[in-house]
Design an enzyme around this catalytic site. Structure first.
Site, PDB file in Angstrom:
ATOM      1  CG  HIS A  40      -0.129   0.216   2.500  1.00  7.29           C
ATOM      2  ND1 HIS A  40       0.490  -0.827   3.168  1.00  7.29           N
ATOM      3  CD2 HIS A  40       0.184   1.346   3.195  1.00  7.29           C
ATOM      4  CE1 HIS A  40       1.131  -0.345   4.221  1.00  7.29           C
ATOM      5  NE2 HIS A  40       0.967   0.968   4.261  1.00  7.29           N
ATOM      6  CG  HIS A 126       7.559   4.918   1.529  1.00 10.71           C
ATOM      7  ND1 HIS A 126       7.196   5.988   2.319  1.00 10.71           N
ATOM      8  CD2 HIS A 126       7.666   3.855   2.359  1.00 10.71           C
ATOM      9  CE1 HIS A 126       7.095   5.593   3.576  1.00 10.71           C
ATOM     10  NE2 HIS A 126       7.367   4.305   3.636  1.00 10.71           N
TER      11      HIS A 126
END
Length: 182
Positions: A40, A126
């Site tokens: 995610h 990220h």
């Protein structure tokens, strides 16, 4: 131990498979690898919370995202956090589209208004893939492949359970409007 919660961008299943395949190919000596179902991009980490407050913040976020459209995003390069020779975190960066920052800003504003104390460090989008270097030799940078764009079209509230794998359970999600053809 109380579960923790965070809002994140949901990564499409085909991209999860591609990332997992890429990580297996490199055979990097990290202690822990992120389960592919847990890939995610975090928008806001809110920590522990009462069910009632979670329901309220999800309803507010849904209202705030009504005019938000899906958008393309490209995963770019591999990076690390921690010491260069023995990184603590191995992650994938993005092309950082403007829409990603807008989505994160909306999410942070809703969470802050609801009373959550959020991380004040600058946002660095990220996708974490591994943790805790355990190699005998220093880490050497790895080149990422040229991934295709993915369409970001879902935001979710995840609950963390550190004792299970995958560790994150989707508790709520919202589908963004389809991208307009202008």
């Amino acid at each position: 131990m109380k579960p923790h919660y965070f809002f994140a961008i949901v990564i499409p299943d085909d991209m999860k498979k591609a990332i997992f395949h890429e990580m297996k190919q490199h055979q990097l000596p990290f202690k822990k690898f992120t389960h592919p179902e847990d890939y995610h991009i975090t928008l806001a980490f809110i920590g522990d919370s009462e069910e009632r407050l979670l329901e309220e913040v999800c309803a507010q976020l849904e209202e705030s995202l009504k005019e938000t459209h899906s958008f393309p995003l490209r995963l770019t390069s591999f990076y690390t956090f921690g010491l260069p020779a023995s990184p603590r975190i191995f992650w994938i960066g993005t092309d950082e589209p403007r829409e990603l920052y807008q989505l994160q800003s909306i999410t942070v504003n809703v969470c802050t208004k609801a009373g959550f104390k959020l991380d004040e460090r600058p946002y660095r989008p990220h996708l974490t893939t591994a943790r805790k270097w355990k190699g005998d030799k220093p880490y050497k940078p790895v080149v990422a492949p040229k991934w295709n764009n993915i369409t970001i079209n879902e935001v979710a509230l995840y609950e963390t359970n550190r004792l299970e794998d995958p560790k994150y359970t989707k508790k709520w999600s919202y589908l963004l409007n389809e991208t307009r053809e202008d």
